[in-house]
Design a protein around this motif. Structure first.
Motif, mmCIF file in Angstrom:
data_model
loop_
_atom_site.group_PDB
_atom_site.id
_atom_site.type_symbol
_atom_site.label_atom_id
_atom_site.label_comp_id
_atom_site.label_asym_id
_atom_site.label_seq_id
_atom_site.Cartn_x
_atom_site.Cartn_y
_atom_site.Cartn_z
ATOM 1 N N LEU A 112 -5.660 -44.951 26.061
ATOM 2 C CA LEU A 112 -5.394 -46.197 25.675
ATOM 3 C C LEU A 112 -5.416 -47.059 24.884
ATOM 4 O O LEU A 112 -6.752 -46.755 24.458
ATOM 5 N N GLY A 113 -4.853 -47.575 23.543
ATOM 6 C CA GLY A 113 -5.108 -48.519 23.151
ATOM 7 C C GLY A 113 -4.406 -50.184 22.813
ATOM 8 O O GLY A 113 -3.591 -49.940 24.055
ATOM 9 N N TYR A 114 -4.153 -50.445 21.866
ATOM 10 C CA TYR A 114 -4.121 -52.086 21.599
ATOM 11 C C TYR A 114 -2.265 -51.781 22.073
ATOM 12 O O TYR A 114 -1.882 -52.945 23.290
ATOM 13 N N GLU A 115 -1.726 -50.986 22.559
ATOM 14 C CA GLU A 115 -0.326 -51.469 22.216
ATOM 15 C C GLU A 115 -0.150 -51.504 23.966
ATOM 16 O O GLU A 115 1.019 -51.956 24.388
ATOM 17 N N ASP A 116 -0.602 -50.165 23.946
ATOM 18 C CA ASP A 116 -0.626 -50.171 25.338
ATOM 19 C C ASP A 116 -1.287 -51.339 26.240
ATOM 20 O O ASP A 116 -0.545 -51.917 27.929
ATOM 21 N N TYR A 117 -2.349 -52.130 25.918
ATOM 22 C CA TYR A 117 -1.928 -53.334 26.989
ATOM 23 C C TYR A 117 -1.374 -54.736 26.402
ATOM 24 O O TYR A 117 -0.887 -55.181 27.197
ATOM 25 N N GLU A 158 -10.275 -49.207 21.865
ATOM 26 C CA GLU A 158 -8.651 -48.247 22.688
ATOM 27 C C GLU A 158 -10.607 -47.610 23.615
ATOM 28 O O GLU A 158 -11.698 -47.345 23.301
ATOM 29 N N VAL A 159 -9.513 -46.638 24.753
ATOM 30 C CA VAL A 159 -10.625 -45.990 25.700
ATOM 31 C C VAL A 159 -10.162 -44.663 25.990
ATOM 32 O O VAL A 159 -8.167 -44.806 26.217
ATOM 33 N N MET A 160 -10.574 -43.970 26.744
ATOM 34 C CA MET A 160 -10.037 -42.887 27.139
ATOM 35 C C MET A 160 -10.198 -43.121 28.953
ATOM 36 O O MET A 160 -10.855 -43.344 29.560
ATOM 37 N N VAL A 161 -8.832 -42.386 29.653
ATOM 38 C CA VAL A 161 -9.060 -42.463 30.854
ATOM 39 C C VAL A 161 -8.437 -40.824 30.989
ATOM 40 O O VAL A 161 -7.849 -40.211 30.500
ATOM 41 N N GLU A 162 -10.097 -40.544 32.076
ATOM 42 C CA GLU A 162 -9.459 -39.165 32.904
ATOM 43 C C GLU A 162 -9.100 -39.192 34.346
ATOM 44 O O GLU A 162 -9.821 -39.975 34.964
ATOM 45 N N ALA A 163 -8.301 -38.379 34.609
ATOM 46 C CA ALA A 163 -8.215 -37.849 36.129
ATOM 47 C C ALA A 163 -8.818 -36.463 36.963
ATOM 48 O O ALA A 163 -8.677 -35.316 36.169
ATOM 49 N N ASP A 164 -9.869 -36.561 37.414
ATOM 50 C CA ASP A 164 -9.928 -34.901 37.854
ATOM 51 C C ASP A 164 -9.154 -34.580 38.859
ATOM 52 O O ASP A 164 -7.790 -35.109 39.021
ATOM 53 N N ALA A 165 -9.328 -33.765 39.483
ATOM 54 C CA ALA A 165 -8.265 -32.158 39.931
ATOM 55 C C ALA A 165 -7.738 -33.662 41.383
ATOM 56 O O ALA A 165 -6.820 -32.924 42.126
#
Length: 258
Positions: A112-117, A158-165
């Motif tokens: 996620l980055g600035y444009e997403d916010y 900027e931040v990473m978002v993770e989704a587990d199974a």
């Protein structure tokens, strides 16, 4: 010995004494007026100081500034990781909704980055630190009334978002600062302040105290000063991750479909 109660003031009978007495009364009147004006001015200044102090508390308590101040003044062994408790529930939900909007699925990882916010209502410009877009007063007003999207934008970037199974979402990052702005040099031809990355800063020849003095003396706003101080005293982002010194960020965002 008793005291005589004065019920009235009798003017002297001769003209010279009358004139002298009148001058005394005039001087007394001027003194009362001057003191009264000073007291009134003092009250006004106290009110202004109170309003400024309240504004300072409101800004300092905002998540971006509070987190920066913590990075500067709180010893590293007392800080701990940054998690969802550091943010408002509304801003945590912004991260979740932004990740969903980018199409994250179980087992995937997205950035996620600035444009997403911005799509969720963020108004503050992260380019403010470089001298673009926002003026200091506008920034103060927005920090006092921070929107959830700006809360994550100005704190995390900027931040990473993770989704587990199973679809559980978590935002992961490292809280650090990737540049120091040389405000004493003024804006360059491109309209931006000269800035150094962590690696460039070490090669610049500037001493820590020179950089500290420039930050304190020349920062255009309190926010820009605190951010520069966070770079100097707090966490830095180097080209190689093995030298990064920031706190770990790990925010539980909930589950997809929940």
């Amino acid at each position: 010995m008793g005291f005589k109660t004065i019920t009235s003031i009798e003017l002297p009978s001769d003209e010279t004494s009358k004139a002298t007495f009148k001058n005394i009364l005039d001087i007394g009147s001027d003194v009362v007026e001057t003191v009264g004006g000073a007291v009134s001015s003092g009250v006004d200044k106290m009110q202004q100081l109170g309003e400024k102090a309240l504004e300072g508390v409101q800004i300092a308590s905002s998540t971006p500034v509070r987190t920066m101040l913590s990075d500067v003044f709180v010893p590293s062994f007392l800080k701990g990781d940054i998690d969802e408790s550091n943010f408002s529930p509304e801003s945590v939900d912004i991260l979740k909704q932004a990740a969903i909007a980018k199409g994250i699925k179980p087992g995937q990882r997205i950035k996620l980055g600035y444009e997403d916010y911005n799509k969720f209502g963020a108004e503050l410009s992260a380019r403010f630190v470089s001298g673009q877009n926002e003026d200091a007063q506008t920034l103060k007003e927005k920090l006092k009334n921070l929107k959830p999207a700006d809360e994550v934008k100005m704190t995390l970037g900027e931040v990473m978002v993770e989704a587990d199974a199973d679809g559980n979402l978590v935002a992961v990052d490292q809280y650090d600062f990737n540049n120091w702005a040389f405000y004493g040099k003024g804006k360059q031809k491109d309209g931006k302040y000269l800035s150094y990355s962590a690696d460039e800063f070490e090669k610049s020849g500037l001493t820590f105290f020179e950089a500290l003095n420039d930050t304190i003396q020349n920062s255009p706003s309190d926010y820009q000063m605190v951010r520069n101080l966070a770079f100097l005293f707090g966490s830095r982002d180097y080209e190689g991750t093995e030298r990064d010194t920031g706190r770990q960020v790990r925010l539980q965002l909930g589950k997809l479909g929940a």
